[in-house]
Design a protein around this motif. Structure first.
Motif, PDB file in Angstrom:
ATOM      1  N   TYR A  58     -40.944  27.280 -42.596  1.00 22.60           N
ATOM      2  CA  TYR A  58     -40.035  27.958 -41.661  1.00 22.60           C
ATOM      3  C   TYR A  58     -38.659  28.158 -42.298  1.00 22.60           C
ATOM      4  CZ  TYR A  58     -37.355  28.966 -37.440  1.00 22.60           C
ATOM      5  OH  TYR A  58     -36.537  29.538 -36.503  1.00 22.60           O
ATOM      6  N   GLN A  59     -38.126  29.360 -42.161  1.00 22.88           N
ATOM      7  CA  GLN A  59     -36.812  29.685 -42.719  1.00 22.88           C
ATOM      8  C   GLN A  59     -35.748  29.637 -41.620  1.00 22.88           C
ATOM      9  OE1 GLN A  59     -36.233  30.290 -46.120  1.00 22.88           O
ATOM     10  NE2 GLN A  59     -38.334  29.522 -46.215  1.00 22.88           N
ATOM     11  N   ALA A  60     -35.016  28.554 -41.594  1.00 23.30           N
ATOM     12  CA  ALA A  60     -33.950  28.406 -40.598  1.00 23.30           C
ATOM     13  C   ALA A  60     -32.678  29.075 -41.096  1.00 23.30           C
ATOM     14  CB  ALA A  60     -33.690  26.930 -40.325  1.00 23.30           C
ATOM     15  N   GLU A  61     -31.789  29.378 -40.162  1.00 21.53           N
ATOM     16  CA  GLU A  61     -30.517  29.997 -40.536  1.00 21.53           C
ATOM     17  C   GLU A  61     -29.689  29.016 -41.363  1.00 21.53           C
ATOM     18  OE1 GLU A  61     -26.427  31.702 -38.452  1.00 21.53           O
ATOM     19  OE2 GLU A  61     -28.196  31.286 -37.220  1.00 21.53           O
ATOM     20  N   PRO A  62     -29.313  29.384 -42.588  1.00 21.05           N
ATOM     21  CA  PRO A  62     -28.588  28.457 -43.469  1.00 21.05           C
ATOM     22  C   PRO A  62     -27.308  27.923 -42.837  1.00 21.05           C
ATOM     23  CG  PRO A  62     -29.336  30.375 -44.686  1.00 21.05           C
ATOM     24  CD  PRO A  62     -29.585  30.673 -43.230  1.00 21.05           C
ATOM     25  N   GLY A  63     -27.100  26.619 -42.972  1.00 22.12           N
ATOM     26  CA  GLY A  63     -25.880  25.989 -42.491  1.00 22.12           C
ATOM     27  C   GLY A  63     -25.826  25.759 -40.992  1.00 22.12           C
ATOM     28  N   GLN A  67     -31.129  24.541 -39.047  1.00 21.72           N
ATOM     29  CA  GLN A  67     -31.528  24.104 -40.392  1.00 21.72           C
ATOM     30  C   GLN A  67     -31.338  22.600 -40.563  1.00 21.72           C
ATOM     31  OE1 GLN A  67     -29.142  25.167 -43.848  1.00 21.72           O
ATOM     32  NE2 GLN A  67     -30.985  25.600 -45.038  1.00 21.72           N
ATOM     33  N   ARG A  68     -30.212  22.077 -40.066  1.00 24.82           N
ATOM     34  CA  ARG A  68     -29.974  20.637 -40.201  1.00 24.82           C
ATOM     35  C   ARG A  68     -31.051  19.836 -39.480  1.00 24.82           C
ATOM     36  NH1 ARG A  68     -25.161  17.357 -37.303  1.00 24.82           N
ATOM     37  NH2 ARG A  68     -26.837  17.149 -35.759  1.00 24.82           N
ATOM     38  N   SER A  69     -31.433  20.300 -38.301  1.00 23.10           N
ATOM     39  CA  SER A  69     -32.443  19.588 -37.518  1.00 23.10           C
ATOM     40  C   SER A  69     -33.795  19.612 -38.209  1.00 23.10           C
ATOM     41  CB  SER A  69     -32.550  20.208 -36.116  1.00 23.10           C
ATOM     42  OG  SER A  69     -31.318  20.105 -35.431  1.00 23.10           O
ATOM     43  N   LEU A  70     -34.173  20.781 -38.725  1.00 21.93           N
ATOM     44  CA  LEU A  70     -35.435  20.891 -39.460  1.00 21.93           C
ATOM     45  C   LEU A  70     -35.397  20.012 -40.709  1.00 21.93           C
ATOM     46  CD1 LEU A  70     -38.218  22.200 -39.893  1.00 21.93           C
ATOM     47  CD2 LEU A  70     -37.045  24.091 -41.065  1.00 21.93           C
ATOM     48  N   ASP A  71     -34.264  20.025 -41.407  1.00 23.92           N
ATOM     49  CA  ASP A  71     -34.135  19.222 -42.617  1.00 23.92           C
ATOM     50  C   ASP A  71     -34.241  17.726 -42.319  1.00 23.92           C
ATOM     51  OD1 ASP A  71     -33.964  21.285 -44.399  1.00 23.92           O
ATOM     52  OD2 ASP A  71     -31.783  21.234 -44.610  1.00 23.92           O
ATOM     53  N   LEU A  72     -33.612  17.277 -41.237  1.00 26.29           N
ATOM     54  CA  LEU A  72     -33.699  15.859 -40.882  1.00 26.29           C
ATOM     55  C   LEU A  72     -35.124  15.472 -40.509  1.00 26.29           C
ATOM     56  CD1 LEU A  72     -30.426  15.284 -38.801  1.00 26.29           C
ATOM     57  CD2 LEU A  72     -30.923  14.498 -41.129  1.00 26.29           C
ATOM     58  N   ILE A 132     -30.550  16.171 -49.157  1.00 25.20           N
ATOM     59  CA  ILE A 132     -29.364  15.335 -49.385  1.00 25.20           C
ATOM     60  C   ILE A 132     -28.234  16.166 -49.974  1.00 25.20           C
ATOM     61  CG2 ILE A 132     -28.441  13.441 -50.784  1.00 25.20           C
ATOM     62  CD1 ILE A 132     -31.181  12.066 -50.473  1.00 25.20           C
ATOM     63  N   GLU A 133     -28.562  17.051 -50.887  1.00 20.66           N
ATOM     64  CA  GLU A 133     -27.560  17.916 -51.510  1.00 20.66           C
ATOM     65  C   GLU A 133     -26.902  18.827 -50.475  1.00 20.66           C
ATOM     66  OE1 GLU A 133     -25.063  19.187 -54.381  1.00 20.66           O
ATOM     67  OE2 GLU A 133     -26.537  17.570 -54.565  1.00 20.66           O
ATOM     68  N   ARG A 134     -27.695  19.308 -49.518  1.00 22.44           N
ATOM     69  CA  ARG A 134     -27.157  20.216 -48.493  1.00 22.44           C
ATOM     70  C   ARG A 134     -26.281  19.491 -47.485  1.00 22.44           C
ATOM     71  NH1 ARG A 134     -32.033  23.145 -48.938  1.00 22.44           N
ATOM     72  NH2 ARG A 134     -33.124  21.928 -47.353  1.00 22.44           N
ATOM     73  N   TRP A 135     -26.712  18.305 -47.062  1.00 27.47           N
ATOM     74  CA  TRP A 135     -26.060  17.674 -45.917  1.00 27.47           C
ATOM     75  C   TRP A 135     -25.399  16.336 -46.225  1.00 27.47           C
ATOM     76  CZ3 TRP A 135     -25.730  21.160 -42.274  1.00 27.47           C
ATOM     77  CH2 TRP A 135     -26.736  22.122 -42.146  1.00 27.47           C
ATOM     78  N   GLY A 136     -25.577  15.812 -47.433  1.00 32.74           N
ATOM     79  CA  GLY A 136     -25.050  14.490 -47.748  1.00 32.74           C
ATOM     80  C   GLY A 136     -23.550  14.454 -47.940  1.00 32.74           C
ATOM     81  N   ASN A 137     -22.985  13.253 -47.816  1.00 32.87           N
ATOM     82  CA  ASN A 137     -21.555  13.054 -48.080  1.00 32.87           C
ATOM     83  C   ASN A 137     -21.246  13.365 -49.537  1.00 32.87           C
ATOM     84  OD1 ASN A 137     -20.108  12.162 -45.729  1.00 32.87           O
ATOM     85  ND2 ASN A 137     -21.360  10.302 -45.754  1.00 32.87           N
ATOM     86  N   ARG A 138     -20.129  14.034 -49.762  1.00 30.25           N
ATOM     87  CA  ARG A 138     -19.726  14.334 -51.141  1.00 30.25           C
ATOM     88  C   ARG A 138     -19.332  13.063 -51.883  1.00 30.25           C
ATOM     89  NH1 ARG A 138     -22.615  18.101 -52.035  1.00 30.25           N
ATOM     90  NH2 ARG A 138     -23.230  18.320 -49.888  1.00 30.25           N
TER      91      ARG A 138
END
Length: 241
Positions: A58-63, A67-72, A132-138
């Protein structure tokens, strides 16, 4: 199930009272030939493999929250069915980015056991590293949380409320995604954990290995997570007759 949840807490208080001598041991109301706390019937929550593949594609809307919910959800699925409470509490020290592995003690175990808190270990896949790269702490200091949901200065009540909010948002979006994909279940984060276990079972992975990866203390607990075998597998196994 609700009665069981509340009375396990009552039992814990009684046990502590007996230990401290506040209550006589003979007045302890639980145990053999006494009151037995009822156990709720566990409903299997594993998805069909086709549904899991559709979620992966599934292609969620970036950002977006979508997308965050699917990624989690996928992070949980790929990471031994890790509960979102443990995903939120994951710290950089729990990850070995060079070896592509992770180790953590389940929040549920840490709350209830004082000894033998065996860490759950698993593999950091390409998919989970990308999440992790998309949503992780810098900031990647060892004591920092991997994901930017919790802060150390939050008290336990605030941390719990934050985890519940993240879970609620994730589940709401996953239900919307499921509807778009025609997945006819009330999709939630629990399905990721159950699907992880059942996917391994259907690949003929030993139940003992699955139990270890889920962080269960007994095989009986693991069996409650496992869904049914496919028709094809059932025919295959029955051929030995």
């Amino acid at each position: 199930t609700t009665v069981g949840i509340y009375l396990r807490h009552v039992r814990a208080v009684y046990s502590e009272a007996v230990t401290q001598g506040v209550v006589a041991k003979e007045n302890y109301p639980f145990g053999r030939k006494k009151y037995v706390i009822p156990a709720g019937r566990n409903v299997k929550k594993a998805l069909a493999q086709e549904d899991i593949e559709n979620l992966k594609a599934y292609q969620a809307e970036p950002g977006s929250f979508e997308q965050r919910s699917l990624d989690l959800w996928l992070f949980s699925y790929y990471s031994n069915g890790m509960n979102l409470a443990d995903v939120c509490r994951l710290r950089w020290r729990d990850l070995d980015l060079k070896a592509h592995t992770f180790h953590f003690v389940r929040t549920k175990s840490a709350r209830t056991k004082k000894e033998n808190q065996t860490p759950v270990s698993g593999t950091l896949r390409t998919e989970t590293l990308e999440i992790i790269e998309r949503w992780g702490n810098r900031s990647r200091r060892a004591d920092d949380f991997v994901f930017p949901f919790l802060l150390d200065e939050m008290d336990s009540r605030k941390q719990r409320a934050t985890v519940l909010q993240v879970t609620k948002v994730t589940n709401n979006w996953m239900k919307k995604i499921a509807k778009k994909l025609g997945i006819e279940v009330n999709l939630s984060s629990y399905h990721a954990r159950h699907s992880f276990a059942t996917a391994l079972l259907r690949s003929e992975v030993p139940v003992g290995f699955i139990s270890q990866k889920l962080g269960h203390a007994s095989l009986k607990t693991t069996e409650n997570y496992l869904g049914s075998f496919t028709d094809e597998q059932t025919r295959k196994y029955l051929e030995v007759l």
